[in-house]
Scaffold this motif. Structure first.
Motif, PDB file in Angstrom:
ATOM      1  N   GLY A 193       0.787  -1.227   0.000  1.00  0.00           N
ATOM      2  CA  GLY A 193       0.000   0.000   0.000  1.00  0.00           C
ATOM      3  C   GLY A 193       0.814   1.270   0.000  1.00  0.00           C
ATOM      4  O   GLY A 193       0.375   2.284   0.519  1.00  0.00           O
ATOM      5  N   LYS A 194       2.033   1.235  -0.585  1.00  0.00           N
ATOM      6  CA  LYS A 194       2.890   2.427  -0.543  1.00  0.00           C
ATOM      7  C   LYS A 194       3.453   2.735  -1.928  1.00  0.00           C
ATOM      8  O   LYS A 194       3.868   1.848  -2.652  1.00  0.00           O
ATOM      9  CB  LYS A 194       4.028   2.206   0.448  1.00  0.00           C
ATOM     10  N   LEU A 195       3.476   4.021  -2.259  1.00  0.00           N
ATOM     11  CA  LEU A 195       4.067   4.541  -3.492  1.00  0.00           C
ATOM     12  C   LEU A 195       5.155   5.525  -3.088  1.00  0.00           C
ATOM     13  O   LEU A 195       4.907   6.432  -2.297  1.00  0.00           O
ATOM     14  CB  LEU A 195       3.004   5.249  -4.335  1.00  0.00           C
ATOM     15  N   VAL A 196       6.380   5.350  -3.636  1.00  0.00           N
ATOM     16  CA  VAL A 196       7.522   6.177  -3.232  1.00  0.00           C
ATOM     17  C   VAL A 196       8.248   6.666  -4.481  1.00  0.00           C
ATOM     18  O   VAL A 196       8.428   5.917  -5.434  1.00  0.00           O
ATOM     19  CB  VAL A 196       8.499   5.367  -2.350  1.00  0.00           C
ATOM     20  N   MET A 197       8.674   7.946  -4.469  1.00  0.00           N
ATOM     21  CA  MET A 197       9.463   8.529  -5.552  1.00  0.00           C
ATOM     22  C   MET A 197      10.605   9.338  -4.969  1.00  0.00           C
ATOM     23  O   MET A 197      10.442   9.978  -3.939  1.00  0.00           O
ATOM     24  CB  MET A 197       8.613   9.485  -6.393  1.00  0.00           C
ATOM     25  N   GLY A 198      11.742   9.327  -5.689  1.00  0.00           N
ATOM     26  CA  GLY A 198      12.851  10.187  -5.322  1.00  0.00           C
ATOM     27  C   GLY A 198      14.149   9.455  -5.107  1.00  0.00           C
ATOM     28  O   GLY A 198      14.172   8.391  -4.502  1.00  0.00           O
ATOM     29  N   PHE A 199      15.223  10.019  -5.657  1.00  0.00           N
ATOM     30  CA  PHE A 199      16.568   9.516  -5.416  1.00  0.00           C
ATOM     31  C   PHE A 199      17.505  10.695  -5.358  1.00  0.00           C
ATOM     32  O   PHE A 199      17.440  11.562  -6.223  1.00  0.00           O
ATOM     33  CB  PHE A 199      17.016   8.560  -6.534  1.00  0.00           C
ATOM     34  N   PRO A 200      18.357  10.834  -4.427  1.00  0.00           N
ATOM     35  CA  PRO A 200      18.665   9.965  -3.306  1.00  0.00           C
ATOM     36  C   PRO A 200      17.738  10.145  -2.107  1.00  0.00           C
ATOM     37  O   PRO A 200      17.777   9.361  -1.184  1.00  0.00           O
ATOM     38  CB  PRO A 200      20.094  10.367  -2.937  1.00  0.00           C
ATOM     39  N   PHE A 224       4.520  14.993   0.678  1.00  0.00           N
ATOM     40  CA  PHE A 224       5.387  15.652  -0.303  1.00  0.00           C
ATOM     41  C   PHE A 224       6.310  16.593   0.444  1.00  0.00           C
ATOM     42  O   PHE A 224       5.865  17.418   1.235  1.00  0.00           O
ATOM     43  CB  PHE A 224       4.552  16.434  -1.322  1.00  0.00           C
ATOM     44  N   GLU A 225       7.617  16.468   0.193  1.00  0.00           N
ATOM     45  CA  GLU A 225       8.602  17.290   0.884  1.00  0.00           C
ATOM     46  C   GLU A 225       9.402  18.097  -0.133  1.00  0.00           C
ATOM     47  O   GLU A 225      10.276  17.563  -0.819  1.00  0.00           O
ATOM     48  CB  GLU A 225       9.522  16.405   1.714  1.00  0.00           C
ATOM     49  N   PRO A 226       9.106  19.413  -0.262  1.00  0.00           N
ATOM     50  CA  PRO A 226       9.776  20.226  -1.273  1.00  0.00           C
ATOM     51  C   PRO A 226      11.280  20.393  -1.058  1.00  0.00           C
ATOM     52  O   PRO A 226      12.027  20.525  -2.023  1.00  0.00           O
ATOM     53  CB  PRO A 226       9.065  21.574  -1.198  1.00  0.00           C
ATOM     54  N   LEU A 227      11.762  20.370   0.177  1.00  0.00           N
ATOM     55  CA  LEU A 227      13.199  20.492   0.409  1.00  0.00           C
ATOM     56  C   LEU A 227      13.956  19.278  -0.131  1.00  0.00           C
ATOM     57  O   LEU A 227      15.054  19.415  -0.679  1.00  0.00           O
ATOM     58  CB  LEU A 227      13.498  20.679   1.898  1.00  0.00           C
ATOM     59  N   LYS A 228      13.383  18.111   0.017  1.00  0.00           N
ATOM     60  CA  LYS A 228      14.011  16.910  -0.534  1.00  0.00           C
ATOM     61  C   LYS A 228      13.958  16.940  -2.063  1.00  0.00           C
ATOM     62  O   LYS A 228      14.888  16.481  -2.726  1.00  0.00           O
ATOM     63  CB  LYS A 228      13.340  15.653   0.011  1.00  0.00           C
TER      64      LYS A 228
END
Length: 107
Positions: free
Chosen positions: A43-50, A73-77
């Motif tokens: 039940g999880k969707l994840v985006m972003g590297f690193p 959603f984290e704009p700093l990341k």
């Protein structure tokens, strides 16, 4: 008053556009590679590297006896990921430039 702009000042615009396009391409590739859609499994969707800048999902809450959803959603990341893409683009660009200059001087 009507002076022409020197060529060396106008040559920077294509370089900036090329750098912007390269950064967007690197960012898109890294985000696509790190995309994890495990909604049917956990039940999880994840985006972003690193750094994971977006996640959403659902799960069963035992205390309330219902399904709960979340979205984060984290704009700093996201900004950090864009800076990382700029660094990767510059490393690739400088490495390829050095490689081609070395090959050109050997002939």
């Amino acid at each position: 008053m009507n002076t022409m702009i020197p060529r060396n000042k106008t040559a920077i615009v294509p370089a900036i556009l090329q750098g912007l396009a390269g950064t967007i391409f690197i960012f898109a590739v890294l985000t696509a590679i790190s995309y994890q859609n495990d909604l049917p499994v956990d039940g999880k969707l994840v985006m972003g590297f690193p750094w994971e800048f977006y996640s959403s999902g659902t799960g069963y809450n035992v205390e309330r006896d219902e399904y709960m959803g979340f979205e984060d959603f984290e704009p700093l990341k996201l900004f950090g990921n864009i800076l990382f893409a700029i660094v990767v683009y510059l490393i690739v660009l400088l490495s390829l430039r050095a490689l081609f200059l070395r090959k050109g001087s050997a002939n």
